[in-house]
Design a protein around this motif. Structure first.
Motif, mmCIF file in Angstrom:
data_model
loop_
_atom_site.group_PDB
_atom_site.id
_atom_site.type_symbol
_atom_site.label_atom_id
_atom_site.label_comp_id
_atom_site.label_asym_id
_atom_site.label_seq_id
_atom_site.Cartn_x
_atom_site.Cartn_y
_atom_site.Cartn_z
ATOM 1 N N ILE A 634 -7.057 19.857 39.069
ATOM 2 C CA ILE A 634 -6.628 20.125 40.439
ATOM 3 C C ILE A 634 -7.367 21.358 40.929
ATOM 4 C CG2 ILE A 634 -4.718 20.811 41.923
ATOM 5 C CD1 ILE A 634 -2.869 19.182 40.206
ATOM 6 N N VAL A 635 -8.047 21.209 42.060
ATOM 7 C CA VAL A 635 -8.789 22.311 42.656
ATOM 8 C C VAL A 635 -8.208 22.551 44.042
ATOM 9 C CG1 VAL A 635 -11.035 23.130 43.412
ATOM 10 C CG2 VAL A 635 -10.850 21.716 41.360
ATOM 11 N N SER A 636 -7.540 23.670 44.199
ATOM 12 C CA SER A 636 -6.908 23.992 45.479
ATOM 13 C C SER A 636 -7.654 25.133 46.151
ATOM 14 C CB SER A 636 -5.447 24.396 45.254
ATOM 15 O OG SER A 636 -4.844 24.819 46.459
ATOM 16 N N SER A 637 -7.995 24.946 47.408
ATOM 17 C CA SER A 637 -8.652 25.971 48.224
ATOM 18 C C SER A 637 -9.865 26.578 47.536
ATOM 19 C CB SER A 637 -7.656 27.078 48.586
ATOM 20 O OG SER A 637 -6.572 26.560 49.317
ATOM 21 N N PRO A 638 -10.810 25.743 47.077
ATOM 22 C CA PRO A 638 -12.051 26.321 46.545
ATOM 23 C C PRO A 638 -12.778 27.038 47.670
ATOM 24 C CG PRO A 638 -12.332 23.977 46.913
ATOM 25 C CD PRO A 638 -10.876 24.279 47.164
ATOM 26 N N ARG A 639 -13.409 28.144 47.362
ATOM 27 C CA ARG A 639 -14.020 28.978 48.406
ATOM 28 C C ARG A 639 -15.512 29.170 48.163
ATOM 29 N NH1 ARG A 639 -10.228 31.471 51.650
ATOM 30 N NH2 ARG A 639 -8.083 31.121 50.971
ATOM 31 N N ASN A 640 -16.252 29.202 49.256
ATOM 32 C CA ASN A 640 -17.691 29.420 49.150
ATOM 33 C C ASN A 640 -18.001 30.904 48.958
ATOM 34 O OD1 ASN A 640 -17.580 30.652 51.707
ATOM 35 N ND2 ASN A 640 -18.109 28.749 52.776
ATOM 36 N N GLY A 641 -19.278 31.223 48.868
ATOM 37 C CA GLY A 641 -19.661 32.600 48.610
ATOM 38 C C GLY A 641 -19.203 33.576 49.668
ATOM 39 N N GLY A 642 -18.983 33.081 50.891
ATOM 40 C CA GLY A 642 -18.498 33.931 51.960
ATOM 41 C C GLY A 642 -16.999 34.123 51.960
ATOM 42 N N GLY A 643 -16.292 33.445 51.034
ATOM 43 C CA GLY A 643 -14.846 33.583 50.930
ATOM 44 C C GLY A 643 -14.056 32.553 51.702
ATOM 45 N N GLU A 644 -14.724 31.638 52.394
ATOM 46 C CA GLU A 644 -14.034 30.634 53.192
ATOM 47 C C GLU A 644 -13.747 29.391 52.359
ATOM 48 O OE1 GLU A 644 -16.830 30.055 56.310
ATOM 49 O OE2 GLU A 644 -16.204 31.833 57.435
ATOM 50 N N VAL A 645 -12.638 28.719 52.687
ATOM 51 C CA VAL A 645 -12.285 27.486 51.985
ATOM 52 C C VAL A 645 -13.362 26.446 52.258
ATOM 53 C CG1 VAL A 645 -10.622 25.610 51.798
ATOM 54 C CG2 VAL A 645 -9.833 27.972 52.028
ATOM 55 N N GLU A 646 -13.835 25.830 51.201
ATOM 56 C CA GLU A 646 -14.958 24.904 51.282
ATOM 57 C C GLU A 646 -14.481 23.503 50.933
ATOM 58 O OE1 GLU A 646 -17.915 23.790 52.529
ATOM 59 O OE2 GLU A 646 -18.741 25.719 51.915
#
Length: 665
Positions: A634-646
């Motif tokens: 389960i992957v919840s709210s994975p975030r990109n390098g900028g910190g945004e949900v991706e």
């Protein structure tokens, strides 16, 4: 409460209520754990390194082996094909005894470098040249201590080239004057280092010098102080065109990087696994090298006692190379600087070895016609041209290429037949090895200890970590969720649930938090810097702590299925643990970095521990996550390098695992 953990718990069949106990509320019980582990590991590595050669016959093979290791650690090739470089003259200034050209040249496509070219007047051509590299002065090449030595050298008949280091001075990314922290560390997953990128730029600077009709390419020198001393050091041992070097206020021991913060441009991943600085200095032999140190230098890696000890090692090895007279170590009164007396010593050294003049202790510095930093700027207010490549862009392109290469390389974490080899590479090449050879089937020999009402995990020798276990009333839970870090607020289990909870605070967190690690505006600065120097990145150590906790729980609850959950960086530790241990029933992450590919500066939320050196050699995070399949992920709210949900990466990760229904699980 984290929605990811709530969802995970619901899949596991857990009823929720509110009665949390957070480890973060406790005072650190062992804040000295990390520094103690660092010193123990450094001592062990020192004892494990091959002994220094004792005779001249053994010296060439030893030098070659260490040089290859050092180049690999820097992320640079020993092979460099010199090529002619042209430059653009922005402005020419006629000065007293020399001409100062403000120039731009490219070290690679779309990577322009603002620089100063000092040309002496009235000297027979061609003449020796000096590459002048700066340290952490905010003005970089324009700083007074840098400009003054360049003027001094030009007045003595040397051509001098001074450039801004990548990410510094007029090459600063978005005006960020300090190229350390995330800007420097985000290169590490590709196998590159900021120090290595500097070497590559400086090699091209030497190409430029060798292209000039005013320069004799057979007599090139390099000098710099502090971070510039490290640049001088690394370039000179890698590039044999450097015929003499003077490195200032940088020398000591790599063990110093375990004790205090230094810039990312000085980080050598795994440096302590193969050598210390005295040995690295000897790699320049038989070419002349002068190391100038300050007796009151307070840098953790620049202490005078360490510098003297390592200088004795370098001197011993220079003797084996029949070049004892070519190595010079001098310590001066004062602190961290490139002082006038140091400049005078430097000029004398270069005149002796590059101009074949008399051996003088010092050359008196004349009055210098110095310009203010503002007047030395190469660029106008518009800065570098549009389309200029900075560290984030350079690293992102390389990361993309590495992901593509991995995809086309014939190995896939989703393929059970490929996993043993990939696991071994992840453990040995990326994480620097584990206390047990789990890739060969060994299990962590972790133990659980009770002390009063407290529980501890013995993760490995010397590592005693606080842990919580399922209730004593629940002697055989059917499922256990191991939480890495603190149990989130509002989460506990009913008296008779089908799933119980355990927590583990990995080393250097919670009750074993090392307060000194929080420095340079990064909570985990010394956790990353020290562990990387030792060749065992902290994220790999946290992964081991998770694996050890799982194995200890299995020993205590042999009938229970065990899943692992982590928030933020602990989500990566949970993910890697699940990939390495196929008996872990499932993994859940929340607000965790989704990919090492990011075309901008990584947000400050991503601590330096995230940036594991060389990890992209075994895949990006979504590729590695395939190793969980077909178990629960389960992957919840994975975030990109900028910190945004991706969300796009979330989909990719879900594709990497076949999510089971509650009944299947």
């Amino acid at each position: 409460m984290s929605m990811a953990l709530k969802s995970f718990c619901l899949l596991l069949g857990v009823t929720l209520s509110c009665s949390p106990k957070s480890l973060a509320q406790e005072e650190p019980m062992n804040p000295n754990l990390i520094p103690t582990l660092y010193e123990t590991a450094a001592k062990t590595l020192s004892e494990q390194r091959p002994p220094l050669p004792r005779n001249k016959e053994d010296w060439p093979a030893f030098q070659k082996r260490i040089l290859e290791r050092h180049a690999a650690a820097l992320g640079v090739s020993l092979d460099h094909e010199p090529s002619k470089i042209d430059y653009e003259t922005v402005e020419t200034l006629d000065r007293d005894g020399y001409i100062l050209k403000k120039i731009l040249f490219e070290s690679r496509p779309n990577l322009p470098i603002p620089a100063h070219l000092y040309l002496p007047i009235g000297q027979p051509e061609p003449v020796p040249a000096i590459l002048s590299v700066h340290g952490h002065w905010p003005e970089a090449k324009n700083a007074g201590p840098v400009h003054s030595r360049c003027v001094f050298l030009a007045k003595r008949g040397f051509v001098v080239l001074a450039l801004d280091a990548i990410g510094a001075g007029e090459r600063a990314f978005e005006g960020i004057a300090y190229h350390g922290r995330q800007l420097g560390y985000q290169s590490l997953p590709t196998g590159k280092t900021l120090a290595g990128l500097q070497v590559e730029d400086n090699r091209r600077a030497i190409d430029l010098l060798c292209s000039l009709p005013e320069v004799d390419p057979k007599v090139i020198g390099v000098t710099g102080a502090s971070g510039g001393g490290n640049q001088t050091f690394n370039l000179s041992v890698i590039d044999s065109r450097v015929q003499a070097a003077v490195a200032v206020c940088f020398f000591g021991t790599y063990r110093g990087y375990l004790r205090g913060a230094h810039c990312a441009c000085e980080l050598i991943p795994g440096g302590l696994t193969y050598a210390d600085e005295g040995v690295i200095a000897s790699l320049m032999a038989p070419r002349p090298l002068a190391i100038l140190a300050a007796k009151e230098d307070q840098g953790a890696a620049f202490r005078i006692g360490d510098a003297r000890n390592q200088a004795e090692v370098a001197k011993q090895l220079y003797q084996l190379a029949d070049a004892e007279e070519s190595f010079k170590f001098i310590d001066f009164e004062g602190g961290h600087d490139y002082s006038q007396i140091m400049r005078e010593t430097m000029v004398a050294f270069f005149e002796k070895h590059l101009m074949k003049k008399a051996d003088e202790e010092r050359i008196p510095e004349p009055d210098l016609d110095l310009l203010e930093p503002e007047a030395l700027k190469v660029l106008g207010e518009e800065g570098l041209p549009e389309g200029t490549v900075y560290v984030p862009h350079l690293v992102a392109r390389l990361a993309e290429e590495m992901v593509e290469d991995f995809e086309g390389g014939g190995k896939d974490w989703a393929n059970p037949e490929d996993r043993p080899e990939l696991r071994k590479r992840l453990i040995d090449k990326v994480f620097g090895g584990f206390p047990a050879i789990i890739a060969a089937g060994e299990k962590p020999s972790a133990k659980i200890e009770r002390e009063g009402n407290q529980t501890f995990l013995l993760s490995e020798p010397g590592v005693r970590l606080p842990m919580t276990l399922p209730s004593d009333n629940d002697s055989s839970p059917s499922r256990i969720c191991l939480v890495l870090g603190d149990l989130p607020d509002g989460l506990t289990a009913d008296p008779d649930p089908s799933t119980s909870f355990a927590t583990i605070a990995p080393r250097g967190t919670g009750p074993t938090l090392w307060p000194k690690a929080n420095t340079v505006d990064c909570e985990d600065y010394l956790l990353a810097q020290g562990s990387d120097m030792l060749g065992r990145p902290m994220l790999g150590q946290w992964t081991w702590d998770a694996l050890a906790a799982v194995e200890a729980l299995r020993g205590r609850y042999p009938e229970s299925k065990i899943a692992v959950w982590g928030e933020g960086v602990m989500g990566l530790a949970a993910l890697f643990a699940g990939v390495l241990d196929e008996e872990i029933a499932g993994v859940a992450t929340s607000n965790t970095l989704a990919s090492y590919v990011w075309p901008d500066r990584f947000d400050d939320r991503w601590g330096l521990v995230h940036f594991v050196p060389g990890i992209l050699e075994v895949g990006d995070i979504p590729q590695i996550a395939r190793g969980i399949s077909p178990r629960l992920l389960i992957v919840s709210s994975p975030r990109n390098g900028g910190g945004e949900v991706e969300s796009s990466v979330s989909y990719t990760l879900k594709e990497a695992a076949h999510l089971f229904s509650k009944d299947d699980y």
